[in-house]
Scaffold this motif. Structure first.
Motif, PDB file in Angstrom:
ATOM      1  N   VAL A 113      10.770   9.092  -4.014  1.00 52.05           N
ATOM      2  CA  VAL A 113      12.692   8.867  -3.787  1.00 52.05           C
ATOM      3  C   VAL A 113      12.640   8.734  -2.135  1.00 52.05           C
ATOM      4  N   GLU A 114      13.835   8.062  -1.884  1.00 53.21           N
ATOM      5  CA  GLU A 114      14.355   8.266  -0.874  1.00 53.21           C
ATOM      6  C   GLU A 114      16.045   7.937  -0.811  1.00 53.21           C
ATOM      7  N   CYS A 115      16.339   9.228   0.383  1.00 52.47           N
ATOM      8  CA  CYS A 115      17.018   9.709   0.316  1.00 52.47           C
ATOM      9  C   CYS A 115      18.025   8.834   1.746  1.00 52.47           C
ATOM     10  N   SER A 135       1.196  -0.812   0.201  1.00 51.56           N
ATOM     11  CA  SER A 135      -0.053   0.214   0.332  1.00 51.56           C
ATOM     12  C   SER A 135       0.814   1.176   0.163  1.00 51.56           C
ATOM     13  N   ASP A 136       2.311   1.118   0.008  1.00 56.88           N
ATOM     14  CA  ASP A 136       3.584   1.995  -0.318  1.00 56.88           C
ATOM     15  C   ASP A 136       4.173   1.553  -0.101  1.00 56.88           C
ATOM     16  N   MET A 137       5.538   2.204  -0.834  1.00 59.29           N
ATOM     17  CA  MET A 137       6.490   1.705  -1.359  1.00 59.29           C
ATOM     18  C   MET A 137       7.700   2.555  -0.272  1.00 59.29           C
ATOM     19  N   THR A 138       7.715   3.352   0.376  1.00 60.93           N
ATOM     20  CA  THR A 138       8.329   3.567   1.400  1.00 60.93           C
ATOM     21  C   THR A 138       8.954   2.143   2.293  1.00 60.93           C
ATOM     22  N   PRO A 139       8.162   1.563   2.257  1.00 62.10           N
ATOM     23  CA  PRO A 139       8.459   0.751   3.385  1.00 62.10           C
ATOM     24  C   PRO A 139       9.119  -0.658   2.791  1.00 62.10           C
ATOM     25  N   LEU A 183       1.920  15.749  -2.887  1.00 59.96           N
ATOM     26  CA  LEU A 183       2.964  14.737  -2.290  1.00 59.96           C
ATOM     27  C   LEU A 183       3.061  14.825  -0.930  1.00 59.96           C
ATOM     28  N   HIS A 184       3.104  13.908  -0.868  1.00 57.28           N
ATOM     29  CA  HIS A 184       4.036  13.933   1.089  1.00 57.28           C
ATOM     30  C   HIS A 184       5.187  13.342   0.562  1.00 57.28           C
ATOM     31  N   GLY A 185       6.081  13.870   1.752  1.00 52.04           N
ATOM     32  CA  GLY A 185       6.843  13.361   2.525  1.00 52.04           C
ATOM     33  C   GLY A 185       7.790  13.838   3.586  1.00 52.04           C
ATOM     34  N   GLY A 186       9.278  13.318   4.037  1.00 57.80           N
ATOM     35  CA  GLY A 186       9.257  13.348   5.679  1.00 57.80           C
ATOM     36  C   GLY A 186      10.590  12.250   5.867  1.00 57.80           C
ATOM     37  N   ARG A 187      10.469  13.033   7.183  1.00 58.15           N
ATOM     38  CA  ARG A 187      11.620  11.819   7.788  1.00 58.15           C
ATOM     39  C   ARG A 187      10.952  10.689   8.196  1.00 58.15           C
ATOM     40  N   TYR A 188      11.786   9.307   8.484  1.00 57.24           N
ATOM     41  CA  TYR A 188      11.519   8.574   8.650  1.00 57.24           C
ATOM     42  C   TYR A 188      12.623   7.266   9.704  1.00 57.24           C
ATOM     43  N   ASP A 189      13.455   7.966  10.262  1.00 58.67           N
ATOM     44  CA  ASP A 189      15.013   6.969  10.943  1.00 58.67           C
ATOM     45  C   ASP A 189      14.091   6.273  12.037  1.00 58.67           C
ATOM     46  N   PRO A 219       1.151  14.008   8.557  1.00 56.92           N
ATOM     47  CA  PRO A 219       1.626  11.969   7.568  1.00 56.92           C
ATOM     48  C   PRO A 219       0.463  11.345   6.746  1.00 56.92           C
ATOM     49  N   ARG A 220       0.781  10.390   6.023  1.00 57.82           N
ATOM     50  CA  ARG A 220      -0.260   9.318   5.494  1.00 57.82           C
ATOM     51  C   ARG A 220      -0.443   8.811   6.387  1.00 57.82           C
ATOM     52  N   PHE A 221       0.853   8.427   6.671  1.00 51.47           N
ATOM     53  CA  PHE A 221       1.576   6.804   7.198  1.00 51.47           C
ATOM     54  C   PHE A 221       1.603   7.182   8.464  1.00 51.47           C
ATOM     55  N   LEU A 222       1.477   6.483   9.057  1.00 50.90           N
ATOM     56  CA  LEU A 222       2.703   7.203  10.875  1.00 50.90           C
ATOM     57  C   LEU A 222       4.076   6.657  11.146  1.00 50.90           C
ATOM     58  N   TYR A 223       4.792   7.089  10.137  1.00 52.43           N
ATOM     59  CA  TYR A 223       6.117   6.222  10.338  1.00 52.43           C
ATOM     60  C   TYR A 223       7.532   7.527  10.489  1.00 52.43           C
ATOM     61  N   HIS A 224       6.526   8.769   9.872  1.00 53.40           N
ATOM     62  CA  HIS A 224       7.267   9.637  10.330  1.00 53.40           C
ATOM     63  C   HIS A 224       8.086  10.509  11.610  1.00 53.40           C
ATOM     64  N   SER A 225       9.329  10.450  11.519  1.00 55.78           N
ATOM     65  CA  SER A 225       9.611  10.371  12.879  1.00 55.78           C
ATOM     66  C   SER A 225      10.138  11.775  13.627  1.00 55.78           C
ATOM     67  N   THR A 242      15.227  10.605   4.440  1.00 52.84           N
ATOM     68  CA  THR A 242      13.950  11.208   4.255  1.00 52.84           C
ATOM     69  C   THR A 242      13.759  11.213   2.943  1.00 52.84           C
ATOM     70  N   GLY A 243      11.958  11.125   2.062  1.00 51.42           N
ATOM     71  CA  GLY A 243      12.004  11.319   0.965  1.00 51.42           C
ATOM     72  C   GLY A 243      10.772  11.566   0.721  1.00 51.42           C
ATOM     73  N   PHE A 244      10.435  10.970  -0.056  1.00 54.40           N
ATOM     74  CA  PHE A 244       8.746  11.165  -0.689  1.00 54.40           C
ATOM     75  C   PHE A 244       8.002  10.955  -1.694  1.00 54.40           C
ATOM     76  N   SER A 245       7.530  11.037  -1.778  1.00 54.26           N
ATOM     77  CA  SER A 245       6.288   9.589  -2.852  1.00 54.26           C
ATOM     78  C   SER A 245       4.873  10.946  -3.516  1.00 54.26           C
ATOM     79  N   TRP A 279       0.026   5.086  -8.599  1.00 57.68           N
ATOM     80  CA  TRP A 279       0.599   4.487  -9.366  1.00 57.68           C
ATOM     81  C   TRP A 279       1.927   6.110  -8.868  1.00 57.68           C
ATOM     82  N   GLN A 280       2.354   4.826  -7.549  1.00 59.48           N
ATOM     83  CA  GLN A 280       3.301   6.002  -6.673  1.00 59.48           C
ATOM     84  C   GLN A 280       4.721   6.207  -6.959  1.00 59.48           C
ATOM     85  N   THR A 281       5.132   7.754  -6.851  1.00 63.43           N
ATOM     86  CA  THR A 281       6.558   7.113  -8.175  1.00 63.43           C
ATOM     87  C   THR A 281       7.315   8.302  -6.764  1.00 63.43           C
TER      88      THR A 281
HETATM   89  N1  LIG Z   1       5.754   6.876   1.646  1.00 57.87           N
HETATM   90  C1  LIG Z   1       4.825   8.260   1.986  1.00 57.87           C
HETATM   91  C2  LIG Z   1       6.405   9.407   2.083  1.00 57.87           C
HETATM   92  C3  LIG Z   1       6.959   9.475   2.342  1.00 57.87           C
HETATM   93  C4  LIG Z   1       8.069   8.671   1.124  1.00 57.87           C
HETATM   94  N2  LIG Z   1       9.039   9.074   2.194  1.00 57.87           N
HETATM   95  C5  LIG Z   1       8.883   9.470   3.383  1.00 57.87           C
HETATM   96  N3  LIG Z   1       7.539   9.204   3.215  1.00 57.87           N
HETATM   97  C6  LIG Z   1       3.212   8.688   1.593  1.00 57.87           C
HETATM   98  O1  LIG Z   1       2.522   8.640   0.534  1.00 57.87           O
HETATM   99  O2  LIG Z   1       2.925   9.031   2.375  1.00 57.87           O
END
Ligand SMILES: N[C@@H](Cc1c[nH]c[nH+]1)C(=O)O
Length: 319
Positions: A126-128, A79-83, A287-293, A265-271, A306-309, A122-124
């Motif tokens: 970056v993650e740094c 449901s999300d590619m960041t994880p 777009l949405h993004g943030g830091r998730y250490d 946040p959309r999801f709850l992993y940002h810290s 940190t990234g965004f999608s 169609w999630q697109t």
């Molecule tokens: N994947 C997150 C955004 C994100 C990418 N990297 C960090 N945060 C979202 O769709 O809300």
């Protein structure tokens, strides 16, 4: 006769719509490539644990799970590619200290999102990973701004928040964090008041949460509340304000950057910091993004990330 009834929230893309998506995808992947981000193509399916690790219940609620007929146990449709990127960084790419990765693929939501009622994105993005301090956040926010420009949005704006502000405001409350983020995302002061009535919380925090629900929460508001809530609030506020100062000063082109404590946040992993991109004439975030250490730590690799999608279907429908 088989049933050809469409499934609610899922649609086919034909002809010009398919072409528009591919054109947009090409533009963004070219931008990411020029910026030094390497593409990864993870599979559609994951073990549910890889998606849930450090990610909170909300992501689990949005994830379709099923039992694998080939015997691999319970599987999840992403449901999300960041994880997935977090899993890859913590397992397959352990030897590399700095990782700059990009991706573009379909994700499936268990429930239609509020925006267009679609269950498919169609999630697109970056993650740094591995770039310490504010530098990683700044790099990713610049790329987010350039992404909105490349996509063709008018007057793009990045609004930057910090999850530490909300955590500080609800410290000691019994309702879980996802209850507060859901109430604030809906901007619903009445529902918020109802939940706050069941909590024993300082008056200053109560009033501050109502301000967030009514959208009165910009730079001035944050500055006015430093020293009025608690130390955690002050730490998050100063990290946020100095970051916005630094990014805003260097932002190229016509992109504006503002601090806003109400960005959720959309999801709850940002810290730590969070951001959302908006543009003229578009009611929702593009777009949405943030830091998730903390999510990286939960995956077993303690590193800054940190990234965004964004969702390409939403981009081509709104640009
Ligand atoms: N994947 C997150 C955004 C994100 C990418 N990297 C960090 N945060 C979202 O769709 O809300």
């Amino acid at each position: 006769m088989p049933s050809h009834k469409p499934i609610i929230g899922l649609d086919d893309a034909i002809g010009s719509r398919a072409k528009a998506l591919r054109t947009m995808q090409g533009k963004l992947l070219d931008l990411f490539d020029e910026s030094g981000y390497e593409e990864v193509i993870p599979p559609m399916l994951e073990r549910p644990d890889a998606l849930k690790s450090g990610a909170g219940r909300f992501l689990a609620d949005q994830t379709v799970v099923f039992s694998d007929p080939a015997g691999a146990g319970t599987l999840a449709i992403r449901s999300d590619m960041t994880p997935q990127i977090a899993r890859i960084a913590a397992t397959r790419l352990q030897g590399e200290e700095v990782l700059k990765l990009c991706y573009s693929g379909t994700v499936m939501l268990a429930r239609p999102d509020q925006r267009g009622g679609s269950r498919q994105q169609w999630q697109t993005g970056v993650e740094c990973l591995g770039v310490a301090g504010a530098a990683g956040d700044i790099e990713v926010m610049h790329l987010a701004a350039r992404t909105m420009q490349a996509a063709g949005f008018n007057k793009p704006v990045l609004q930057v928040g910090h999850i530490g502000l909300l955590k500080a405001l609800v410290k000691g409350c019994t309702a879980p964090l996802e209850t507060w983020t859901a109430l604030l995302s809906r901007r619903s002061p009445d529902d918020l008041t109802e939940v706050m009535n069941g909590e024993n919380m300082p008056e200053a925090a109560r009033q501050a949460l109502l301000d967030l629900a009514t959208g009165n929460s910009g730079k001035q508001w944050i500055e006015n509340h430093i020293g009025a809530i608690n130390d955690d609030f002050d730490a998050a506020a100063s990290e946020l304000l100095s970051l916005v100062n630094e990014v805003g000063g260097k932002m190229e082109g016509s992109v504006s950057v503002y601090a806003d404590a109400a960005i959720m946040p959309r999801f709850l992993y940002h810290s730590a910091i969070l951001f959302a991109g908006f543009a003229e004439g578009v009611a929702h975030a593009v777009l949405h993004g943030g830091r998730y250490d903390a999510m990286m730590k939960a995956h077993g690799r303690d590193m800054p990330a940190t990234g965004f999608s964004c969702d390409l279907w939403a981009l081509i429908d709104t640009v």
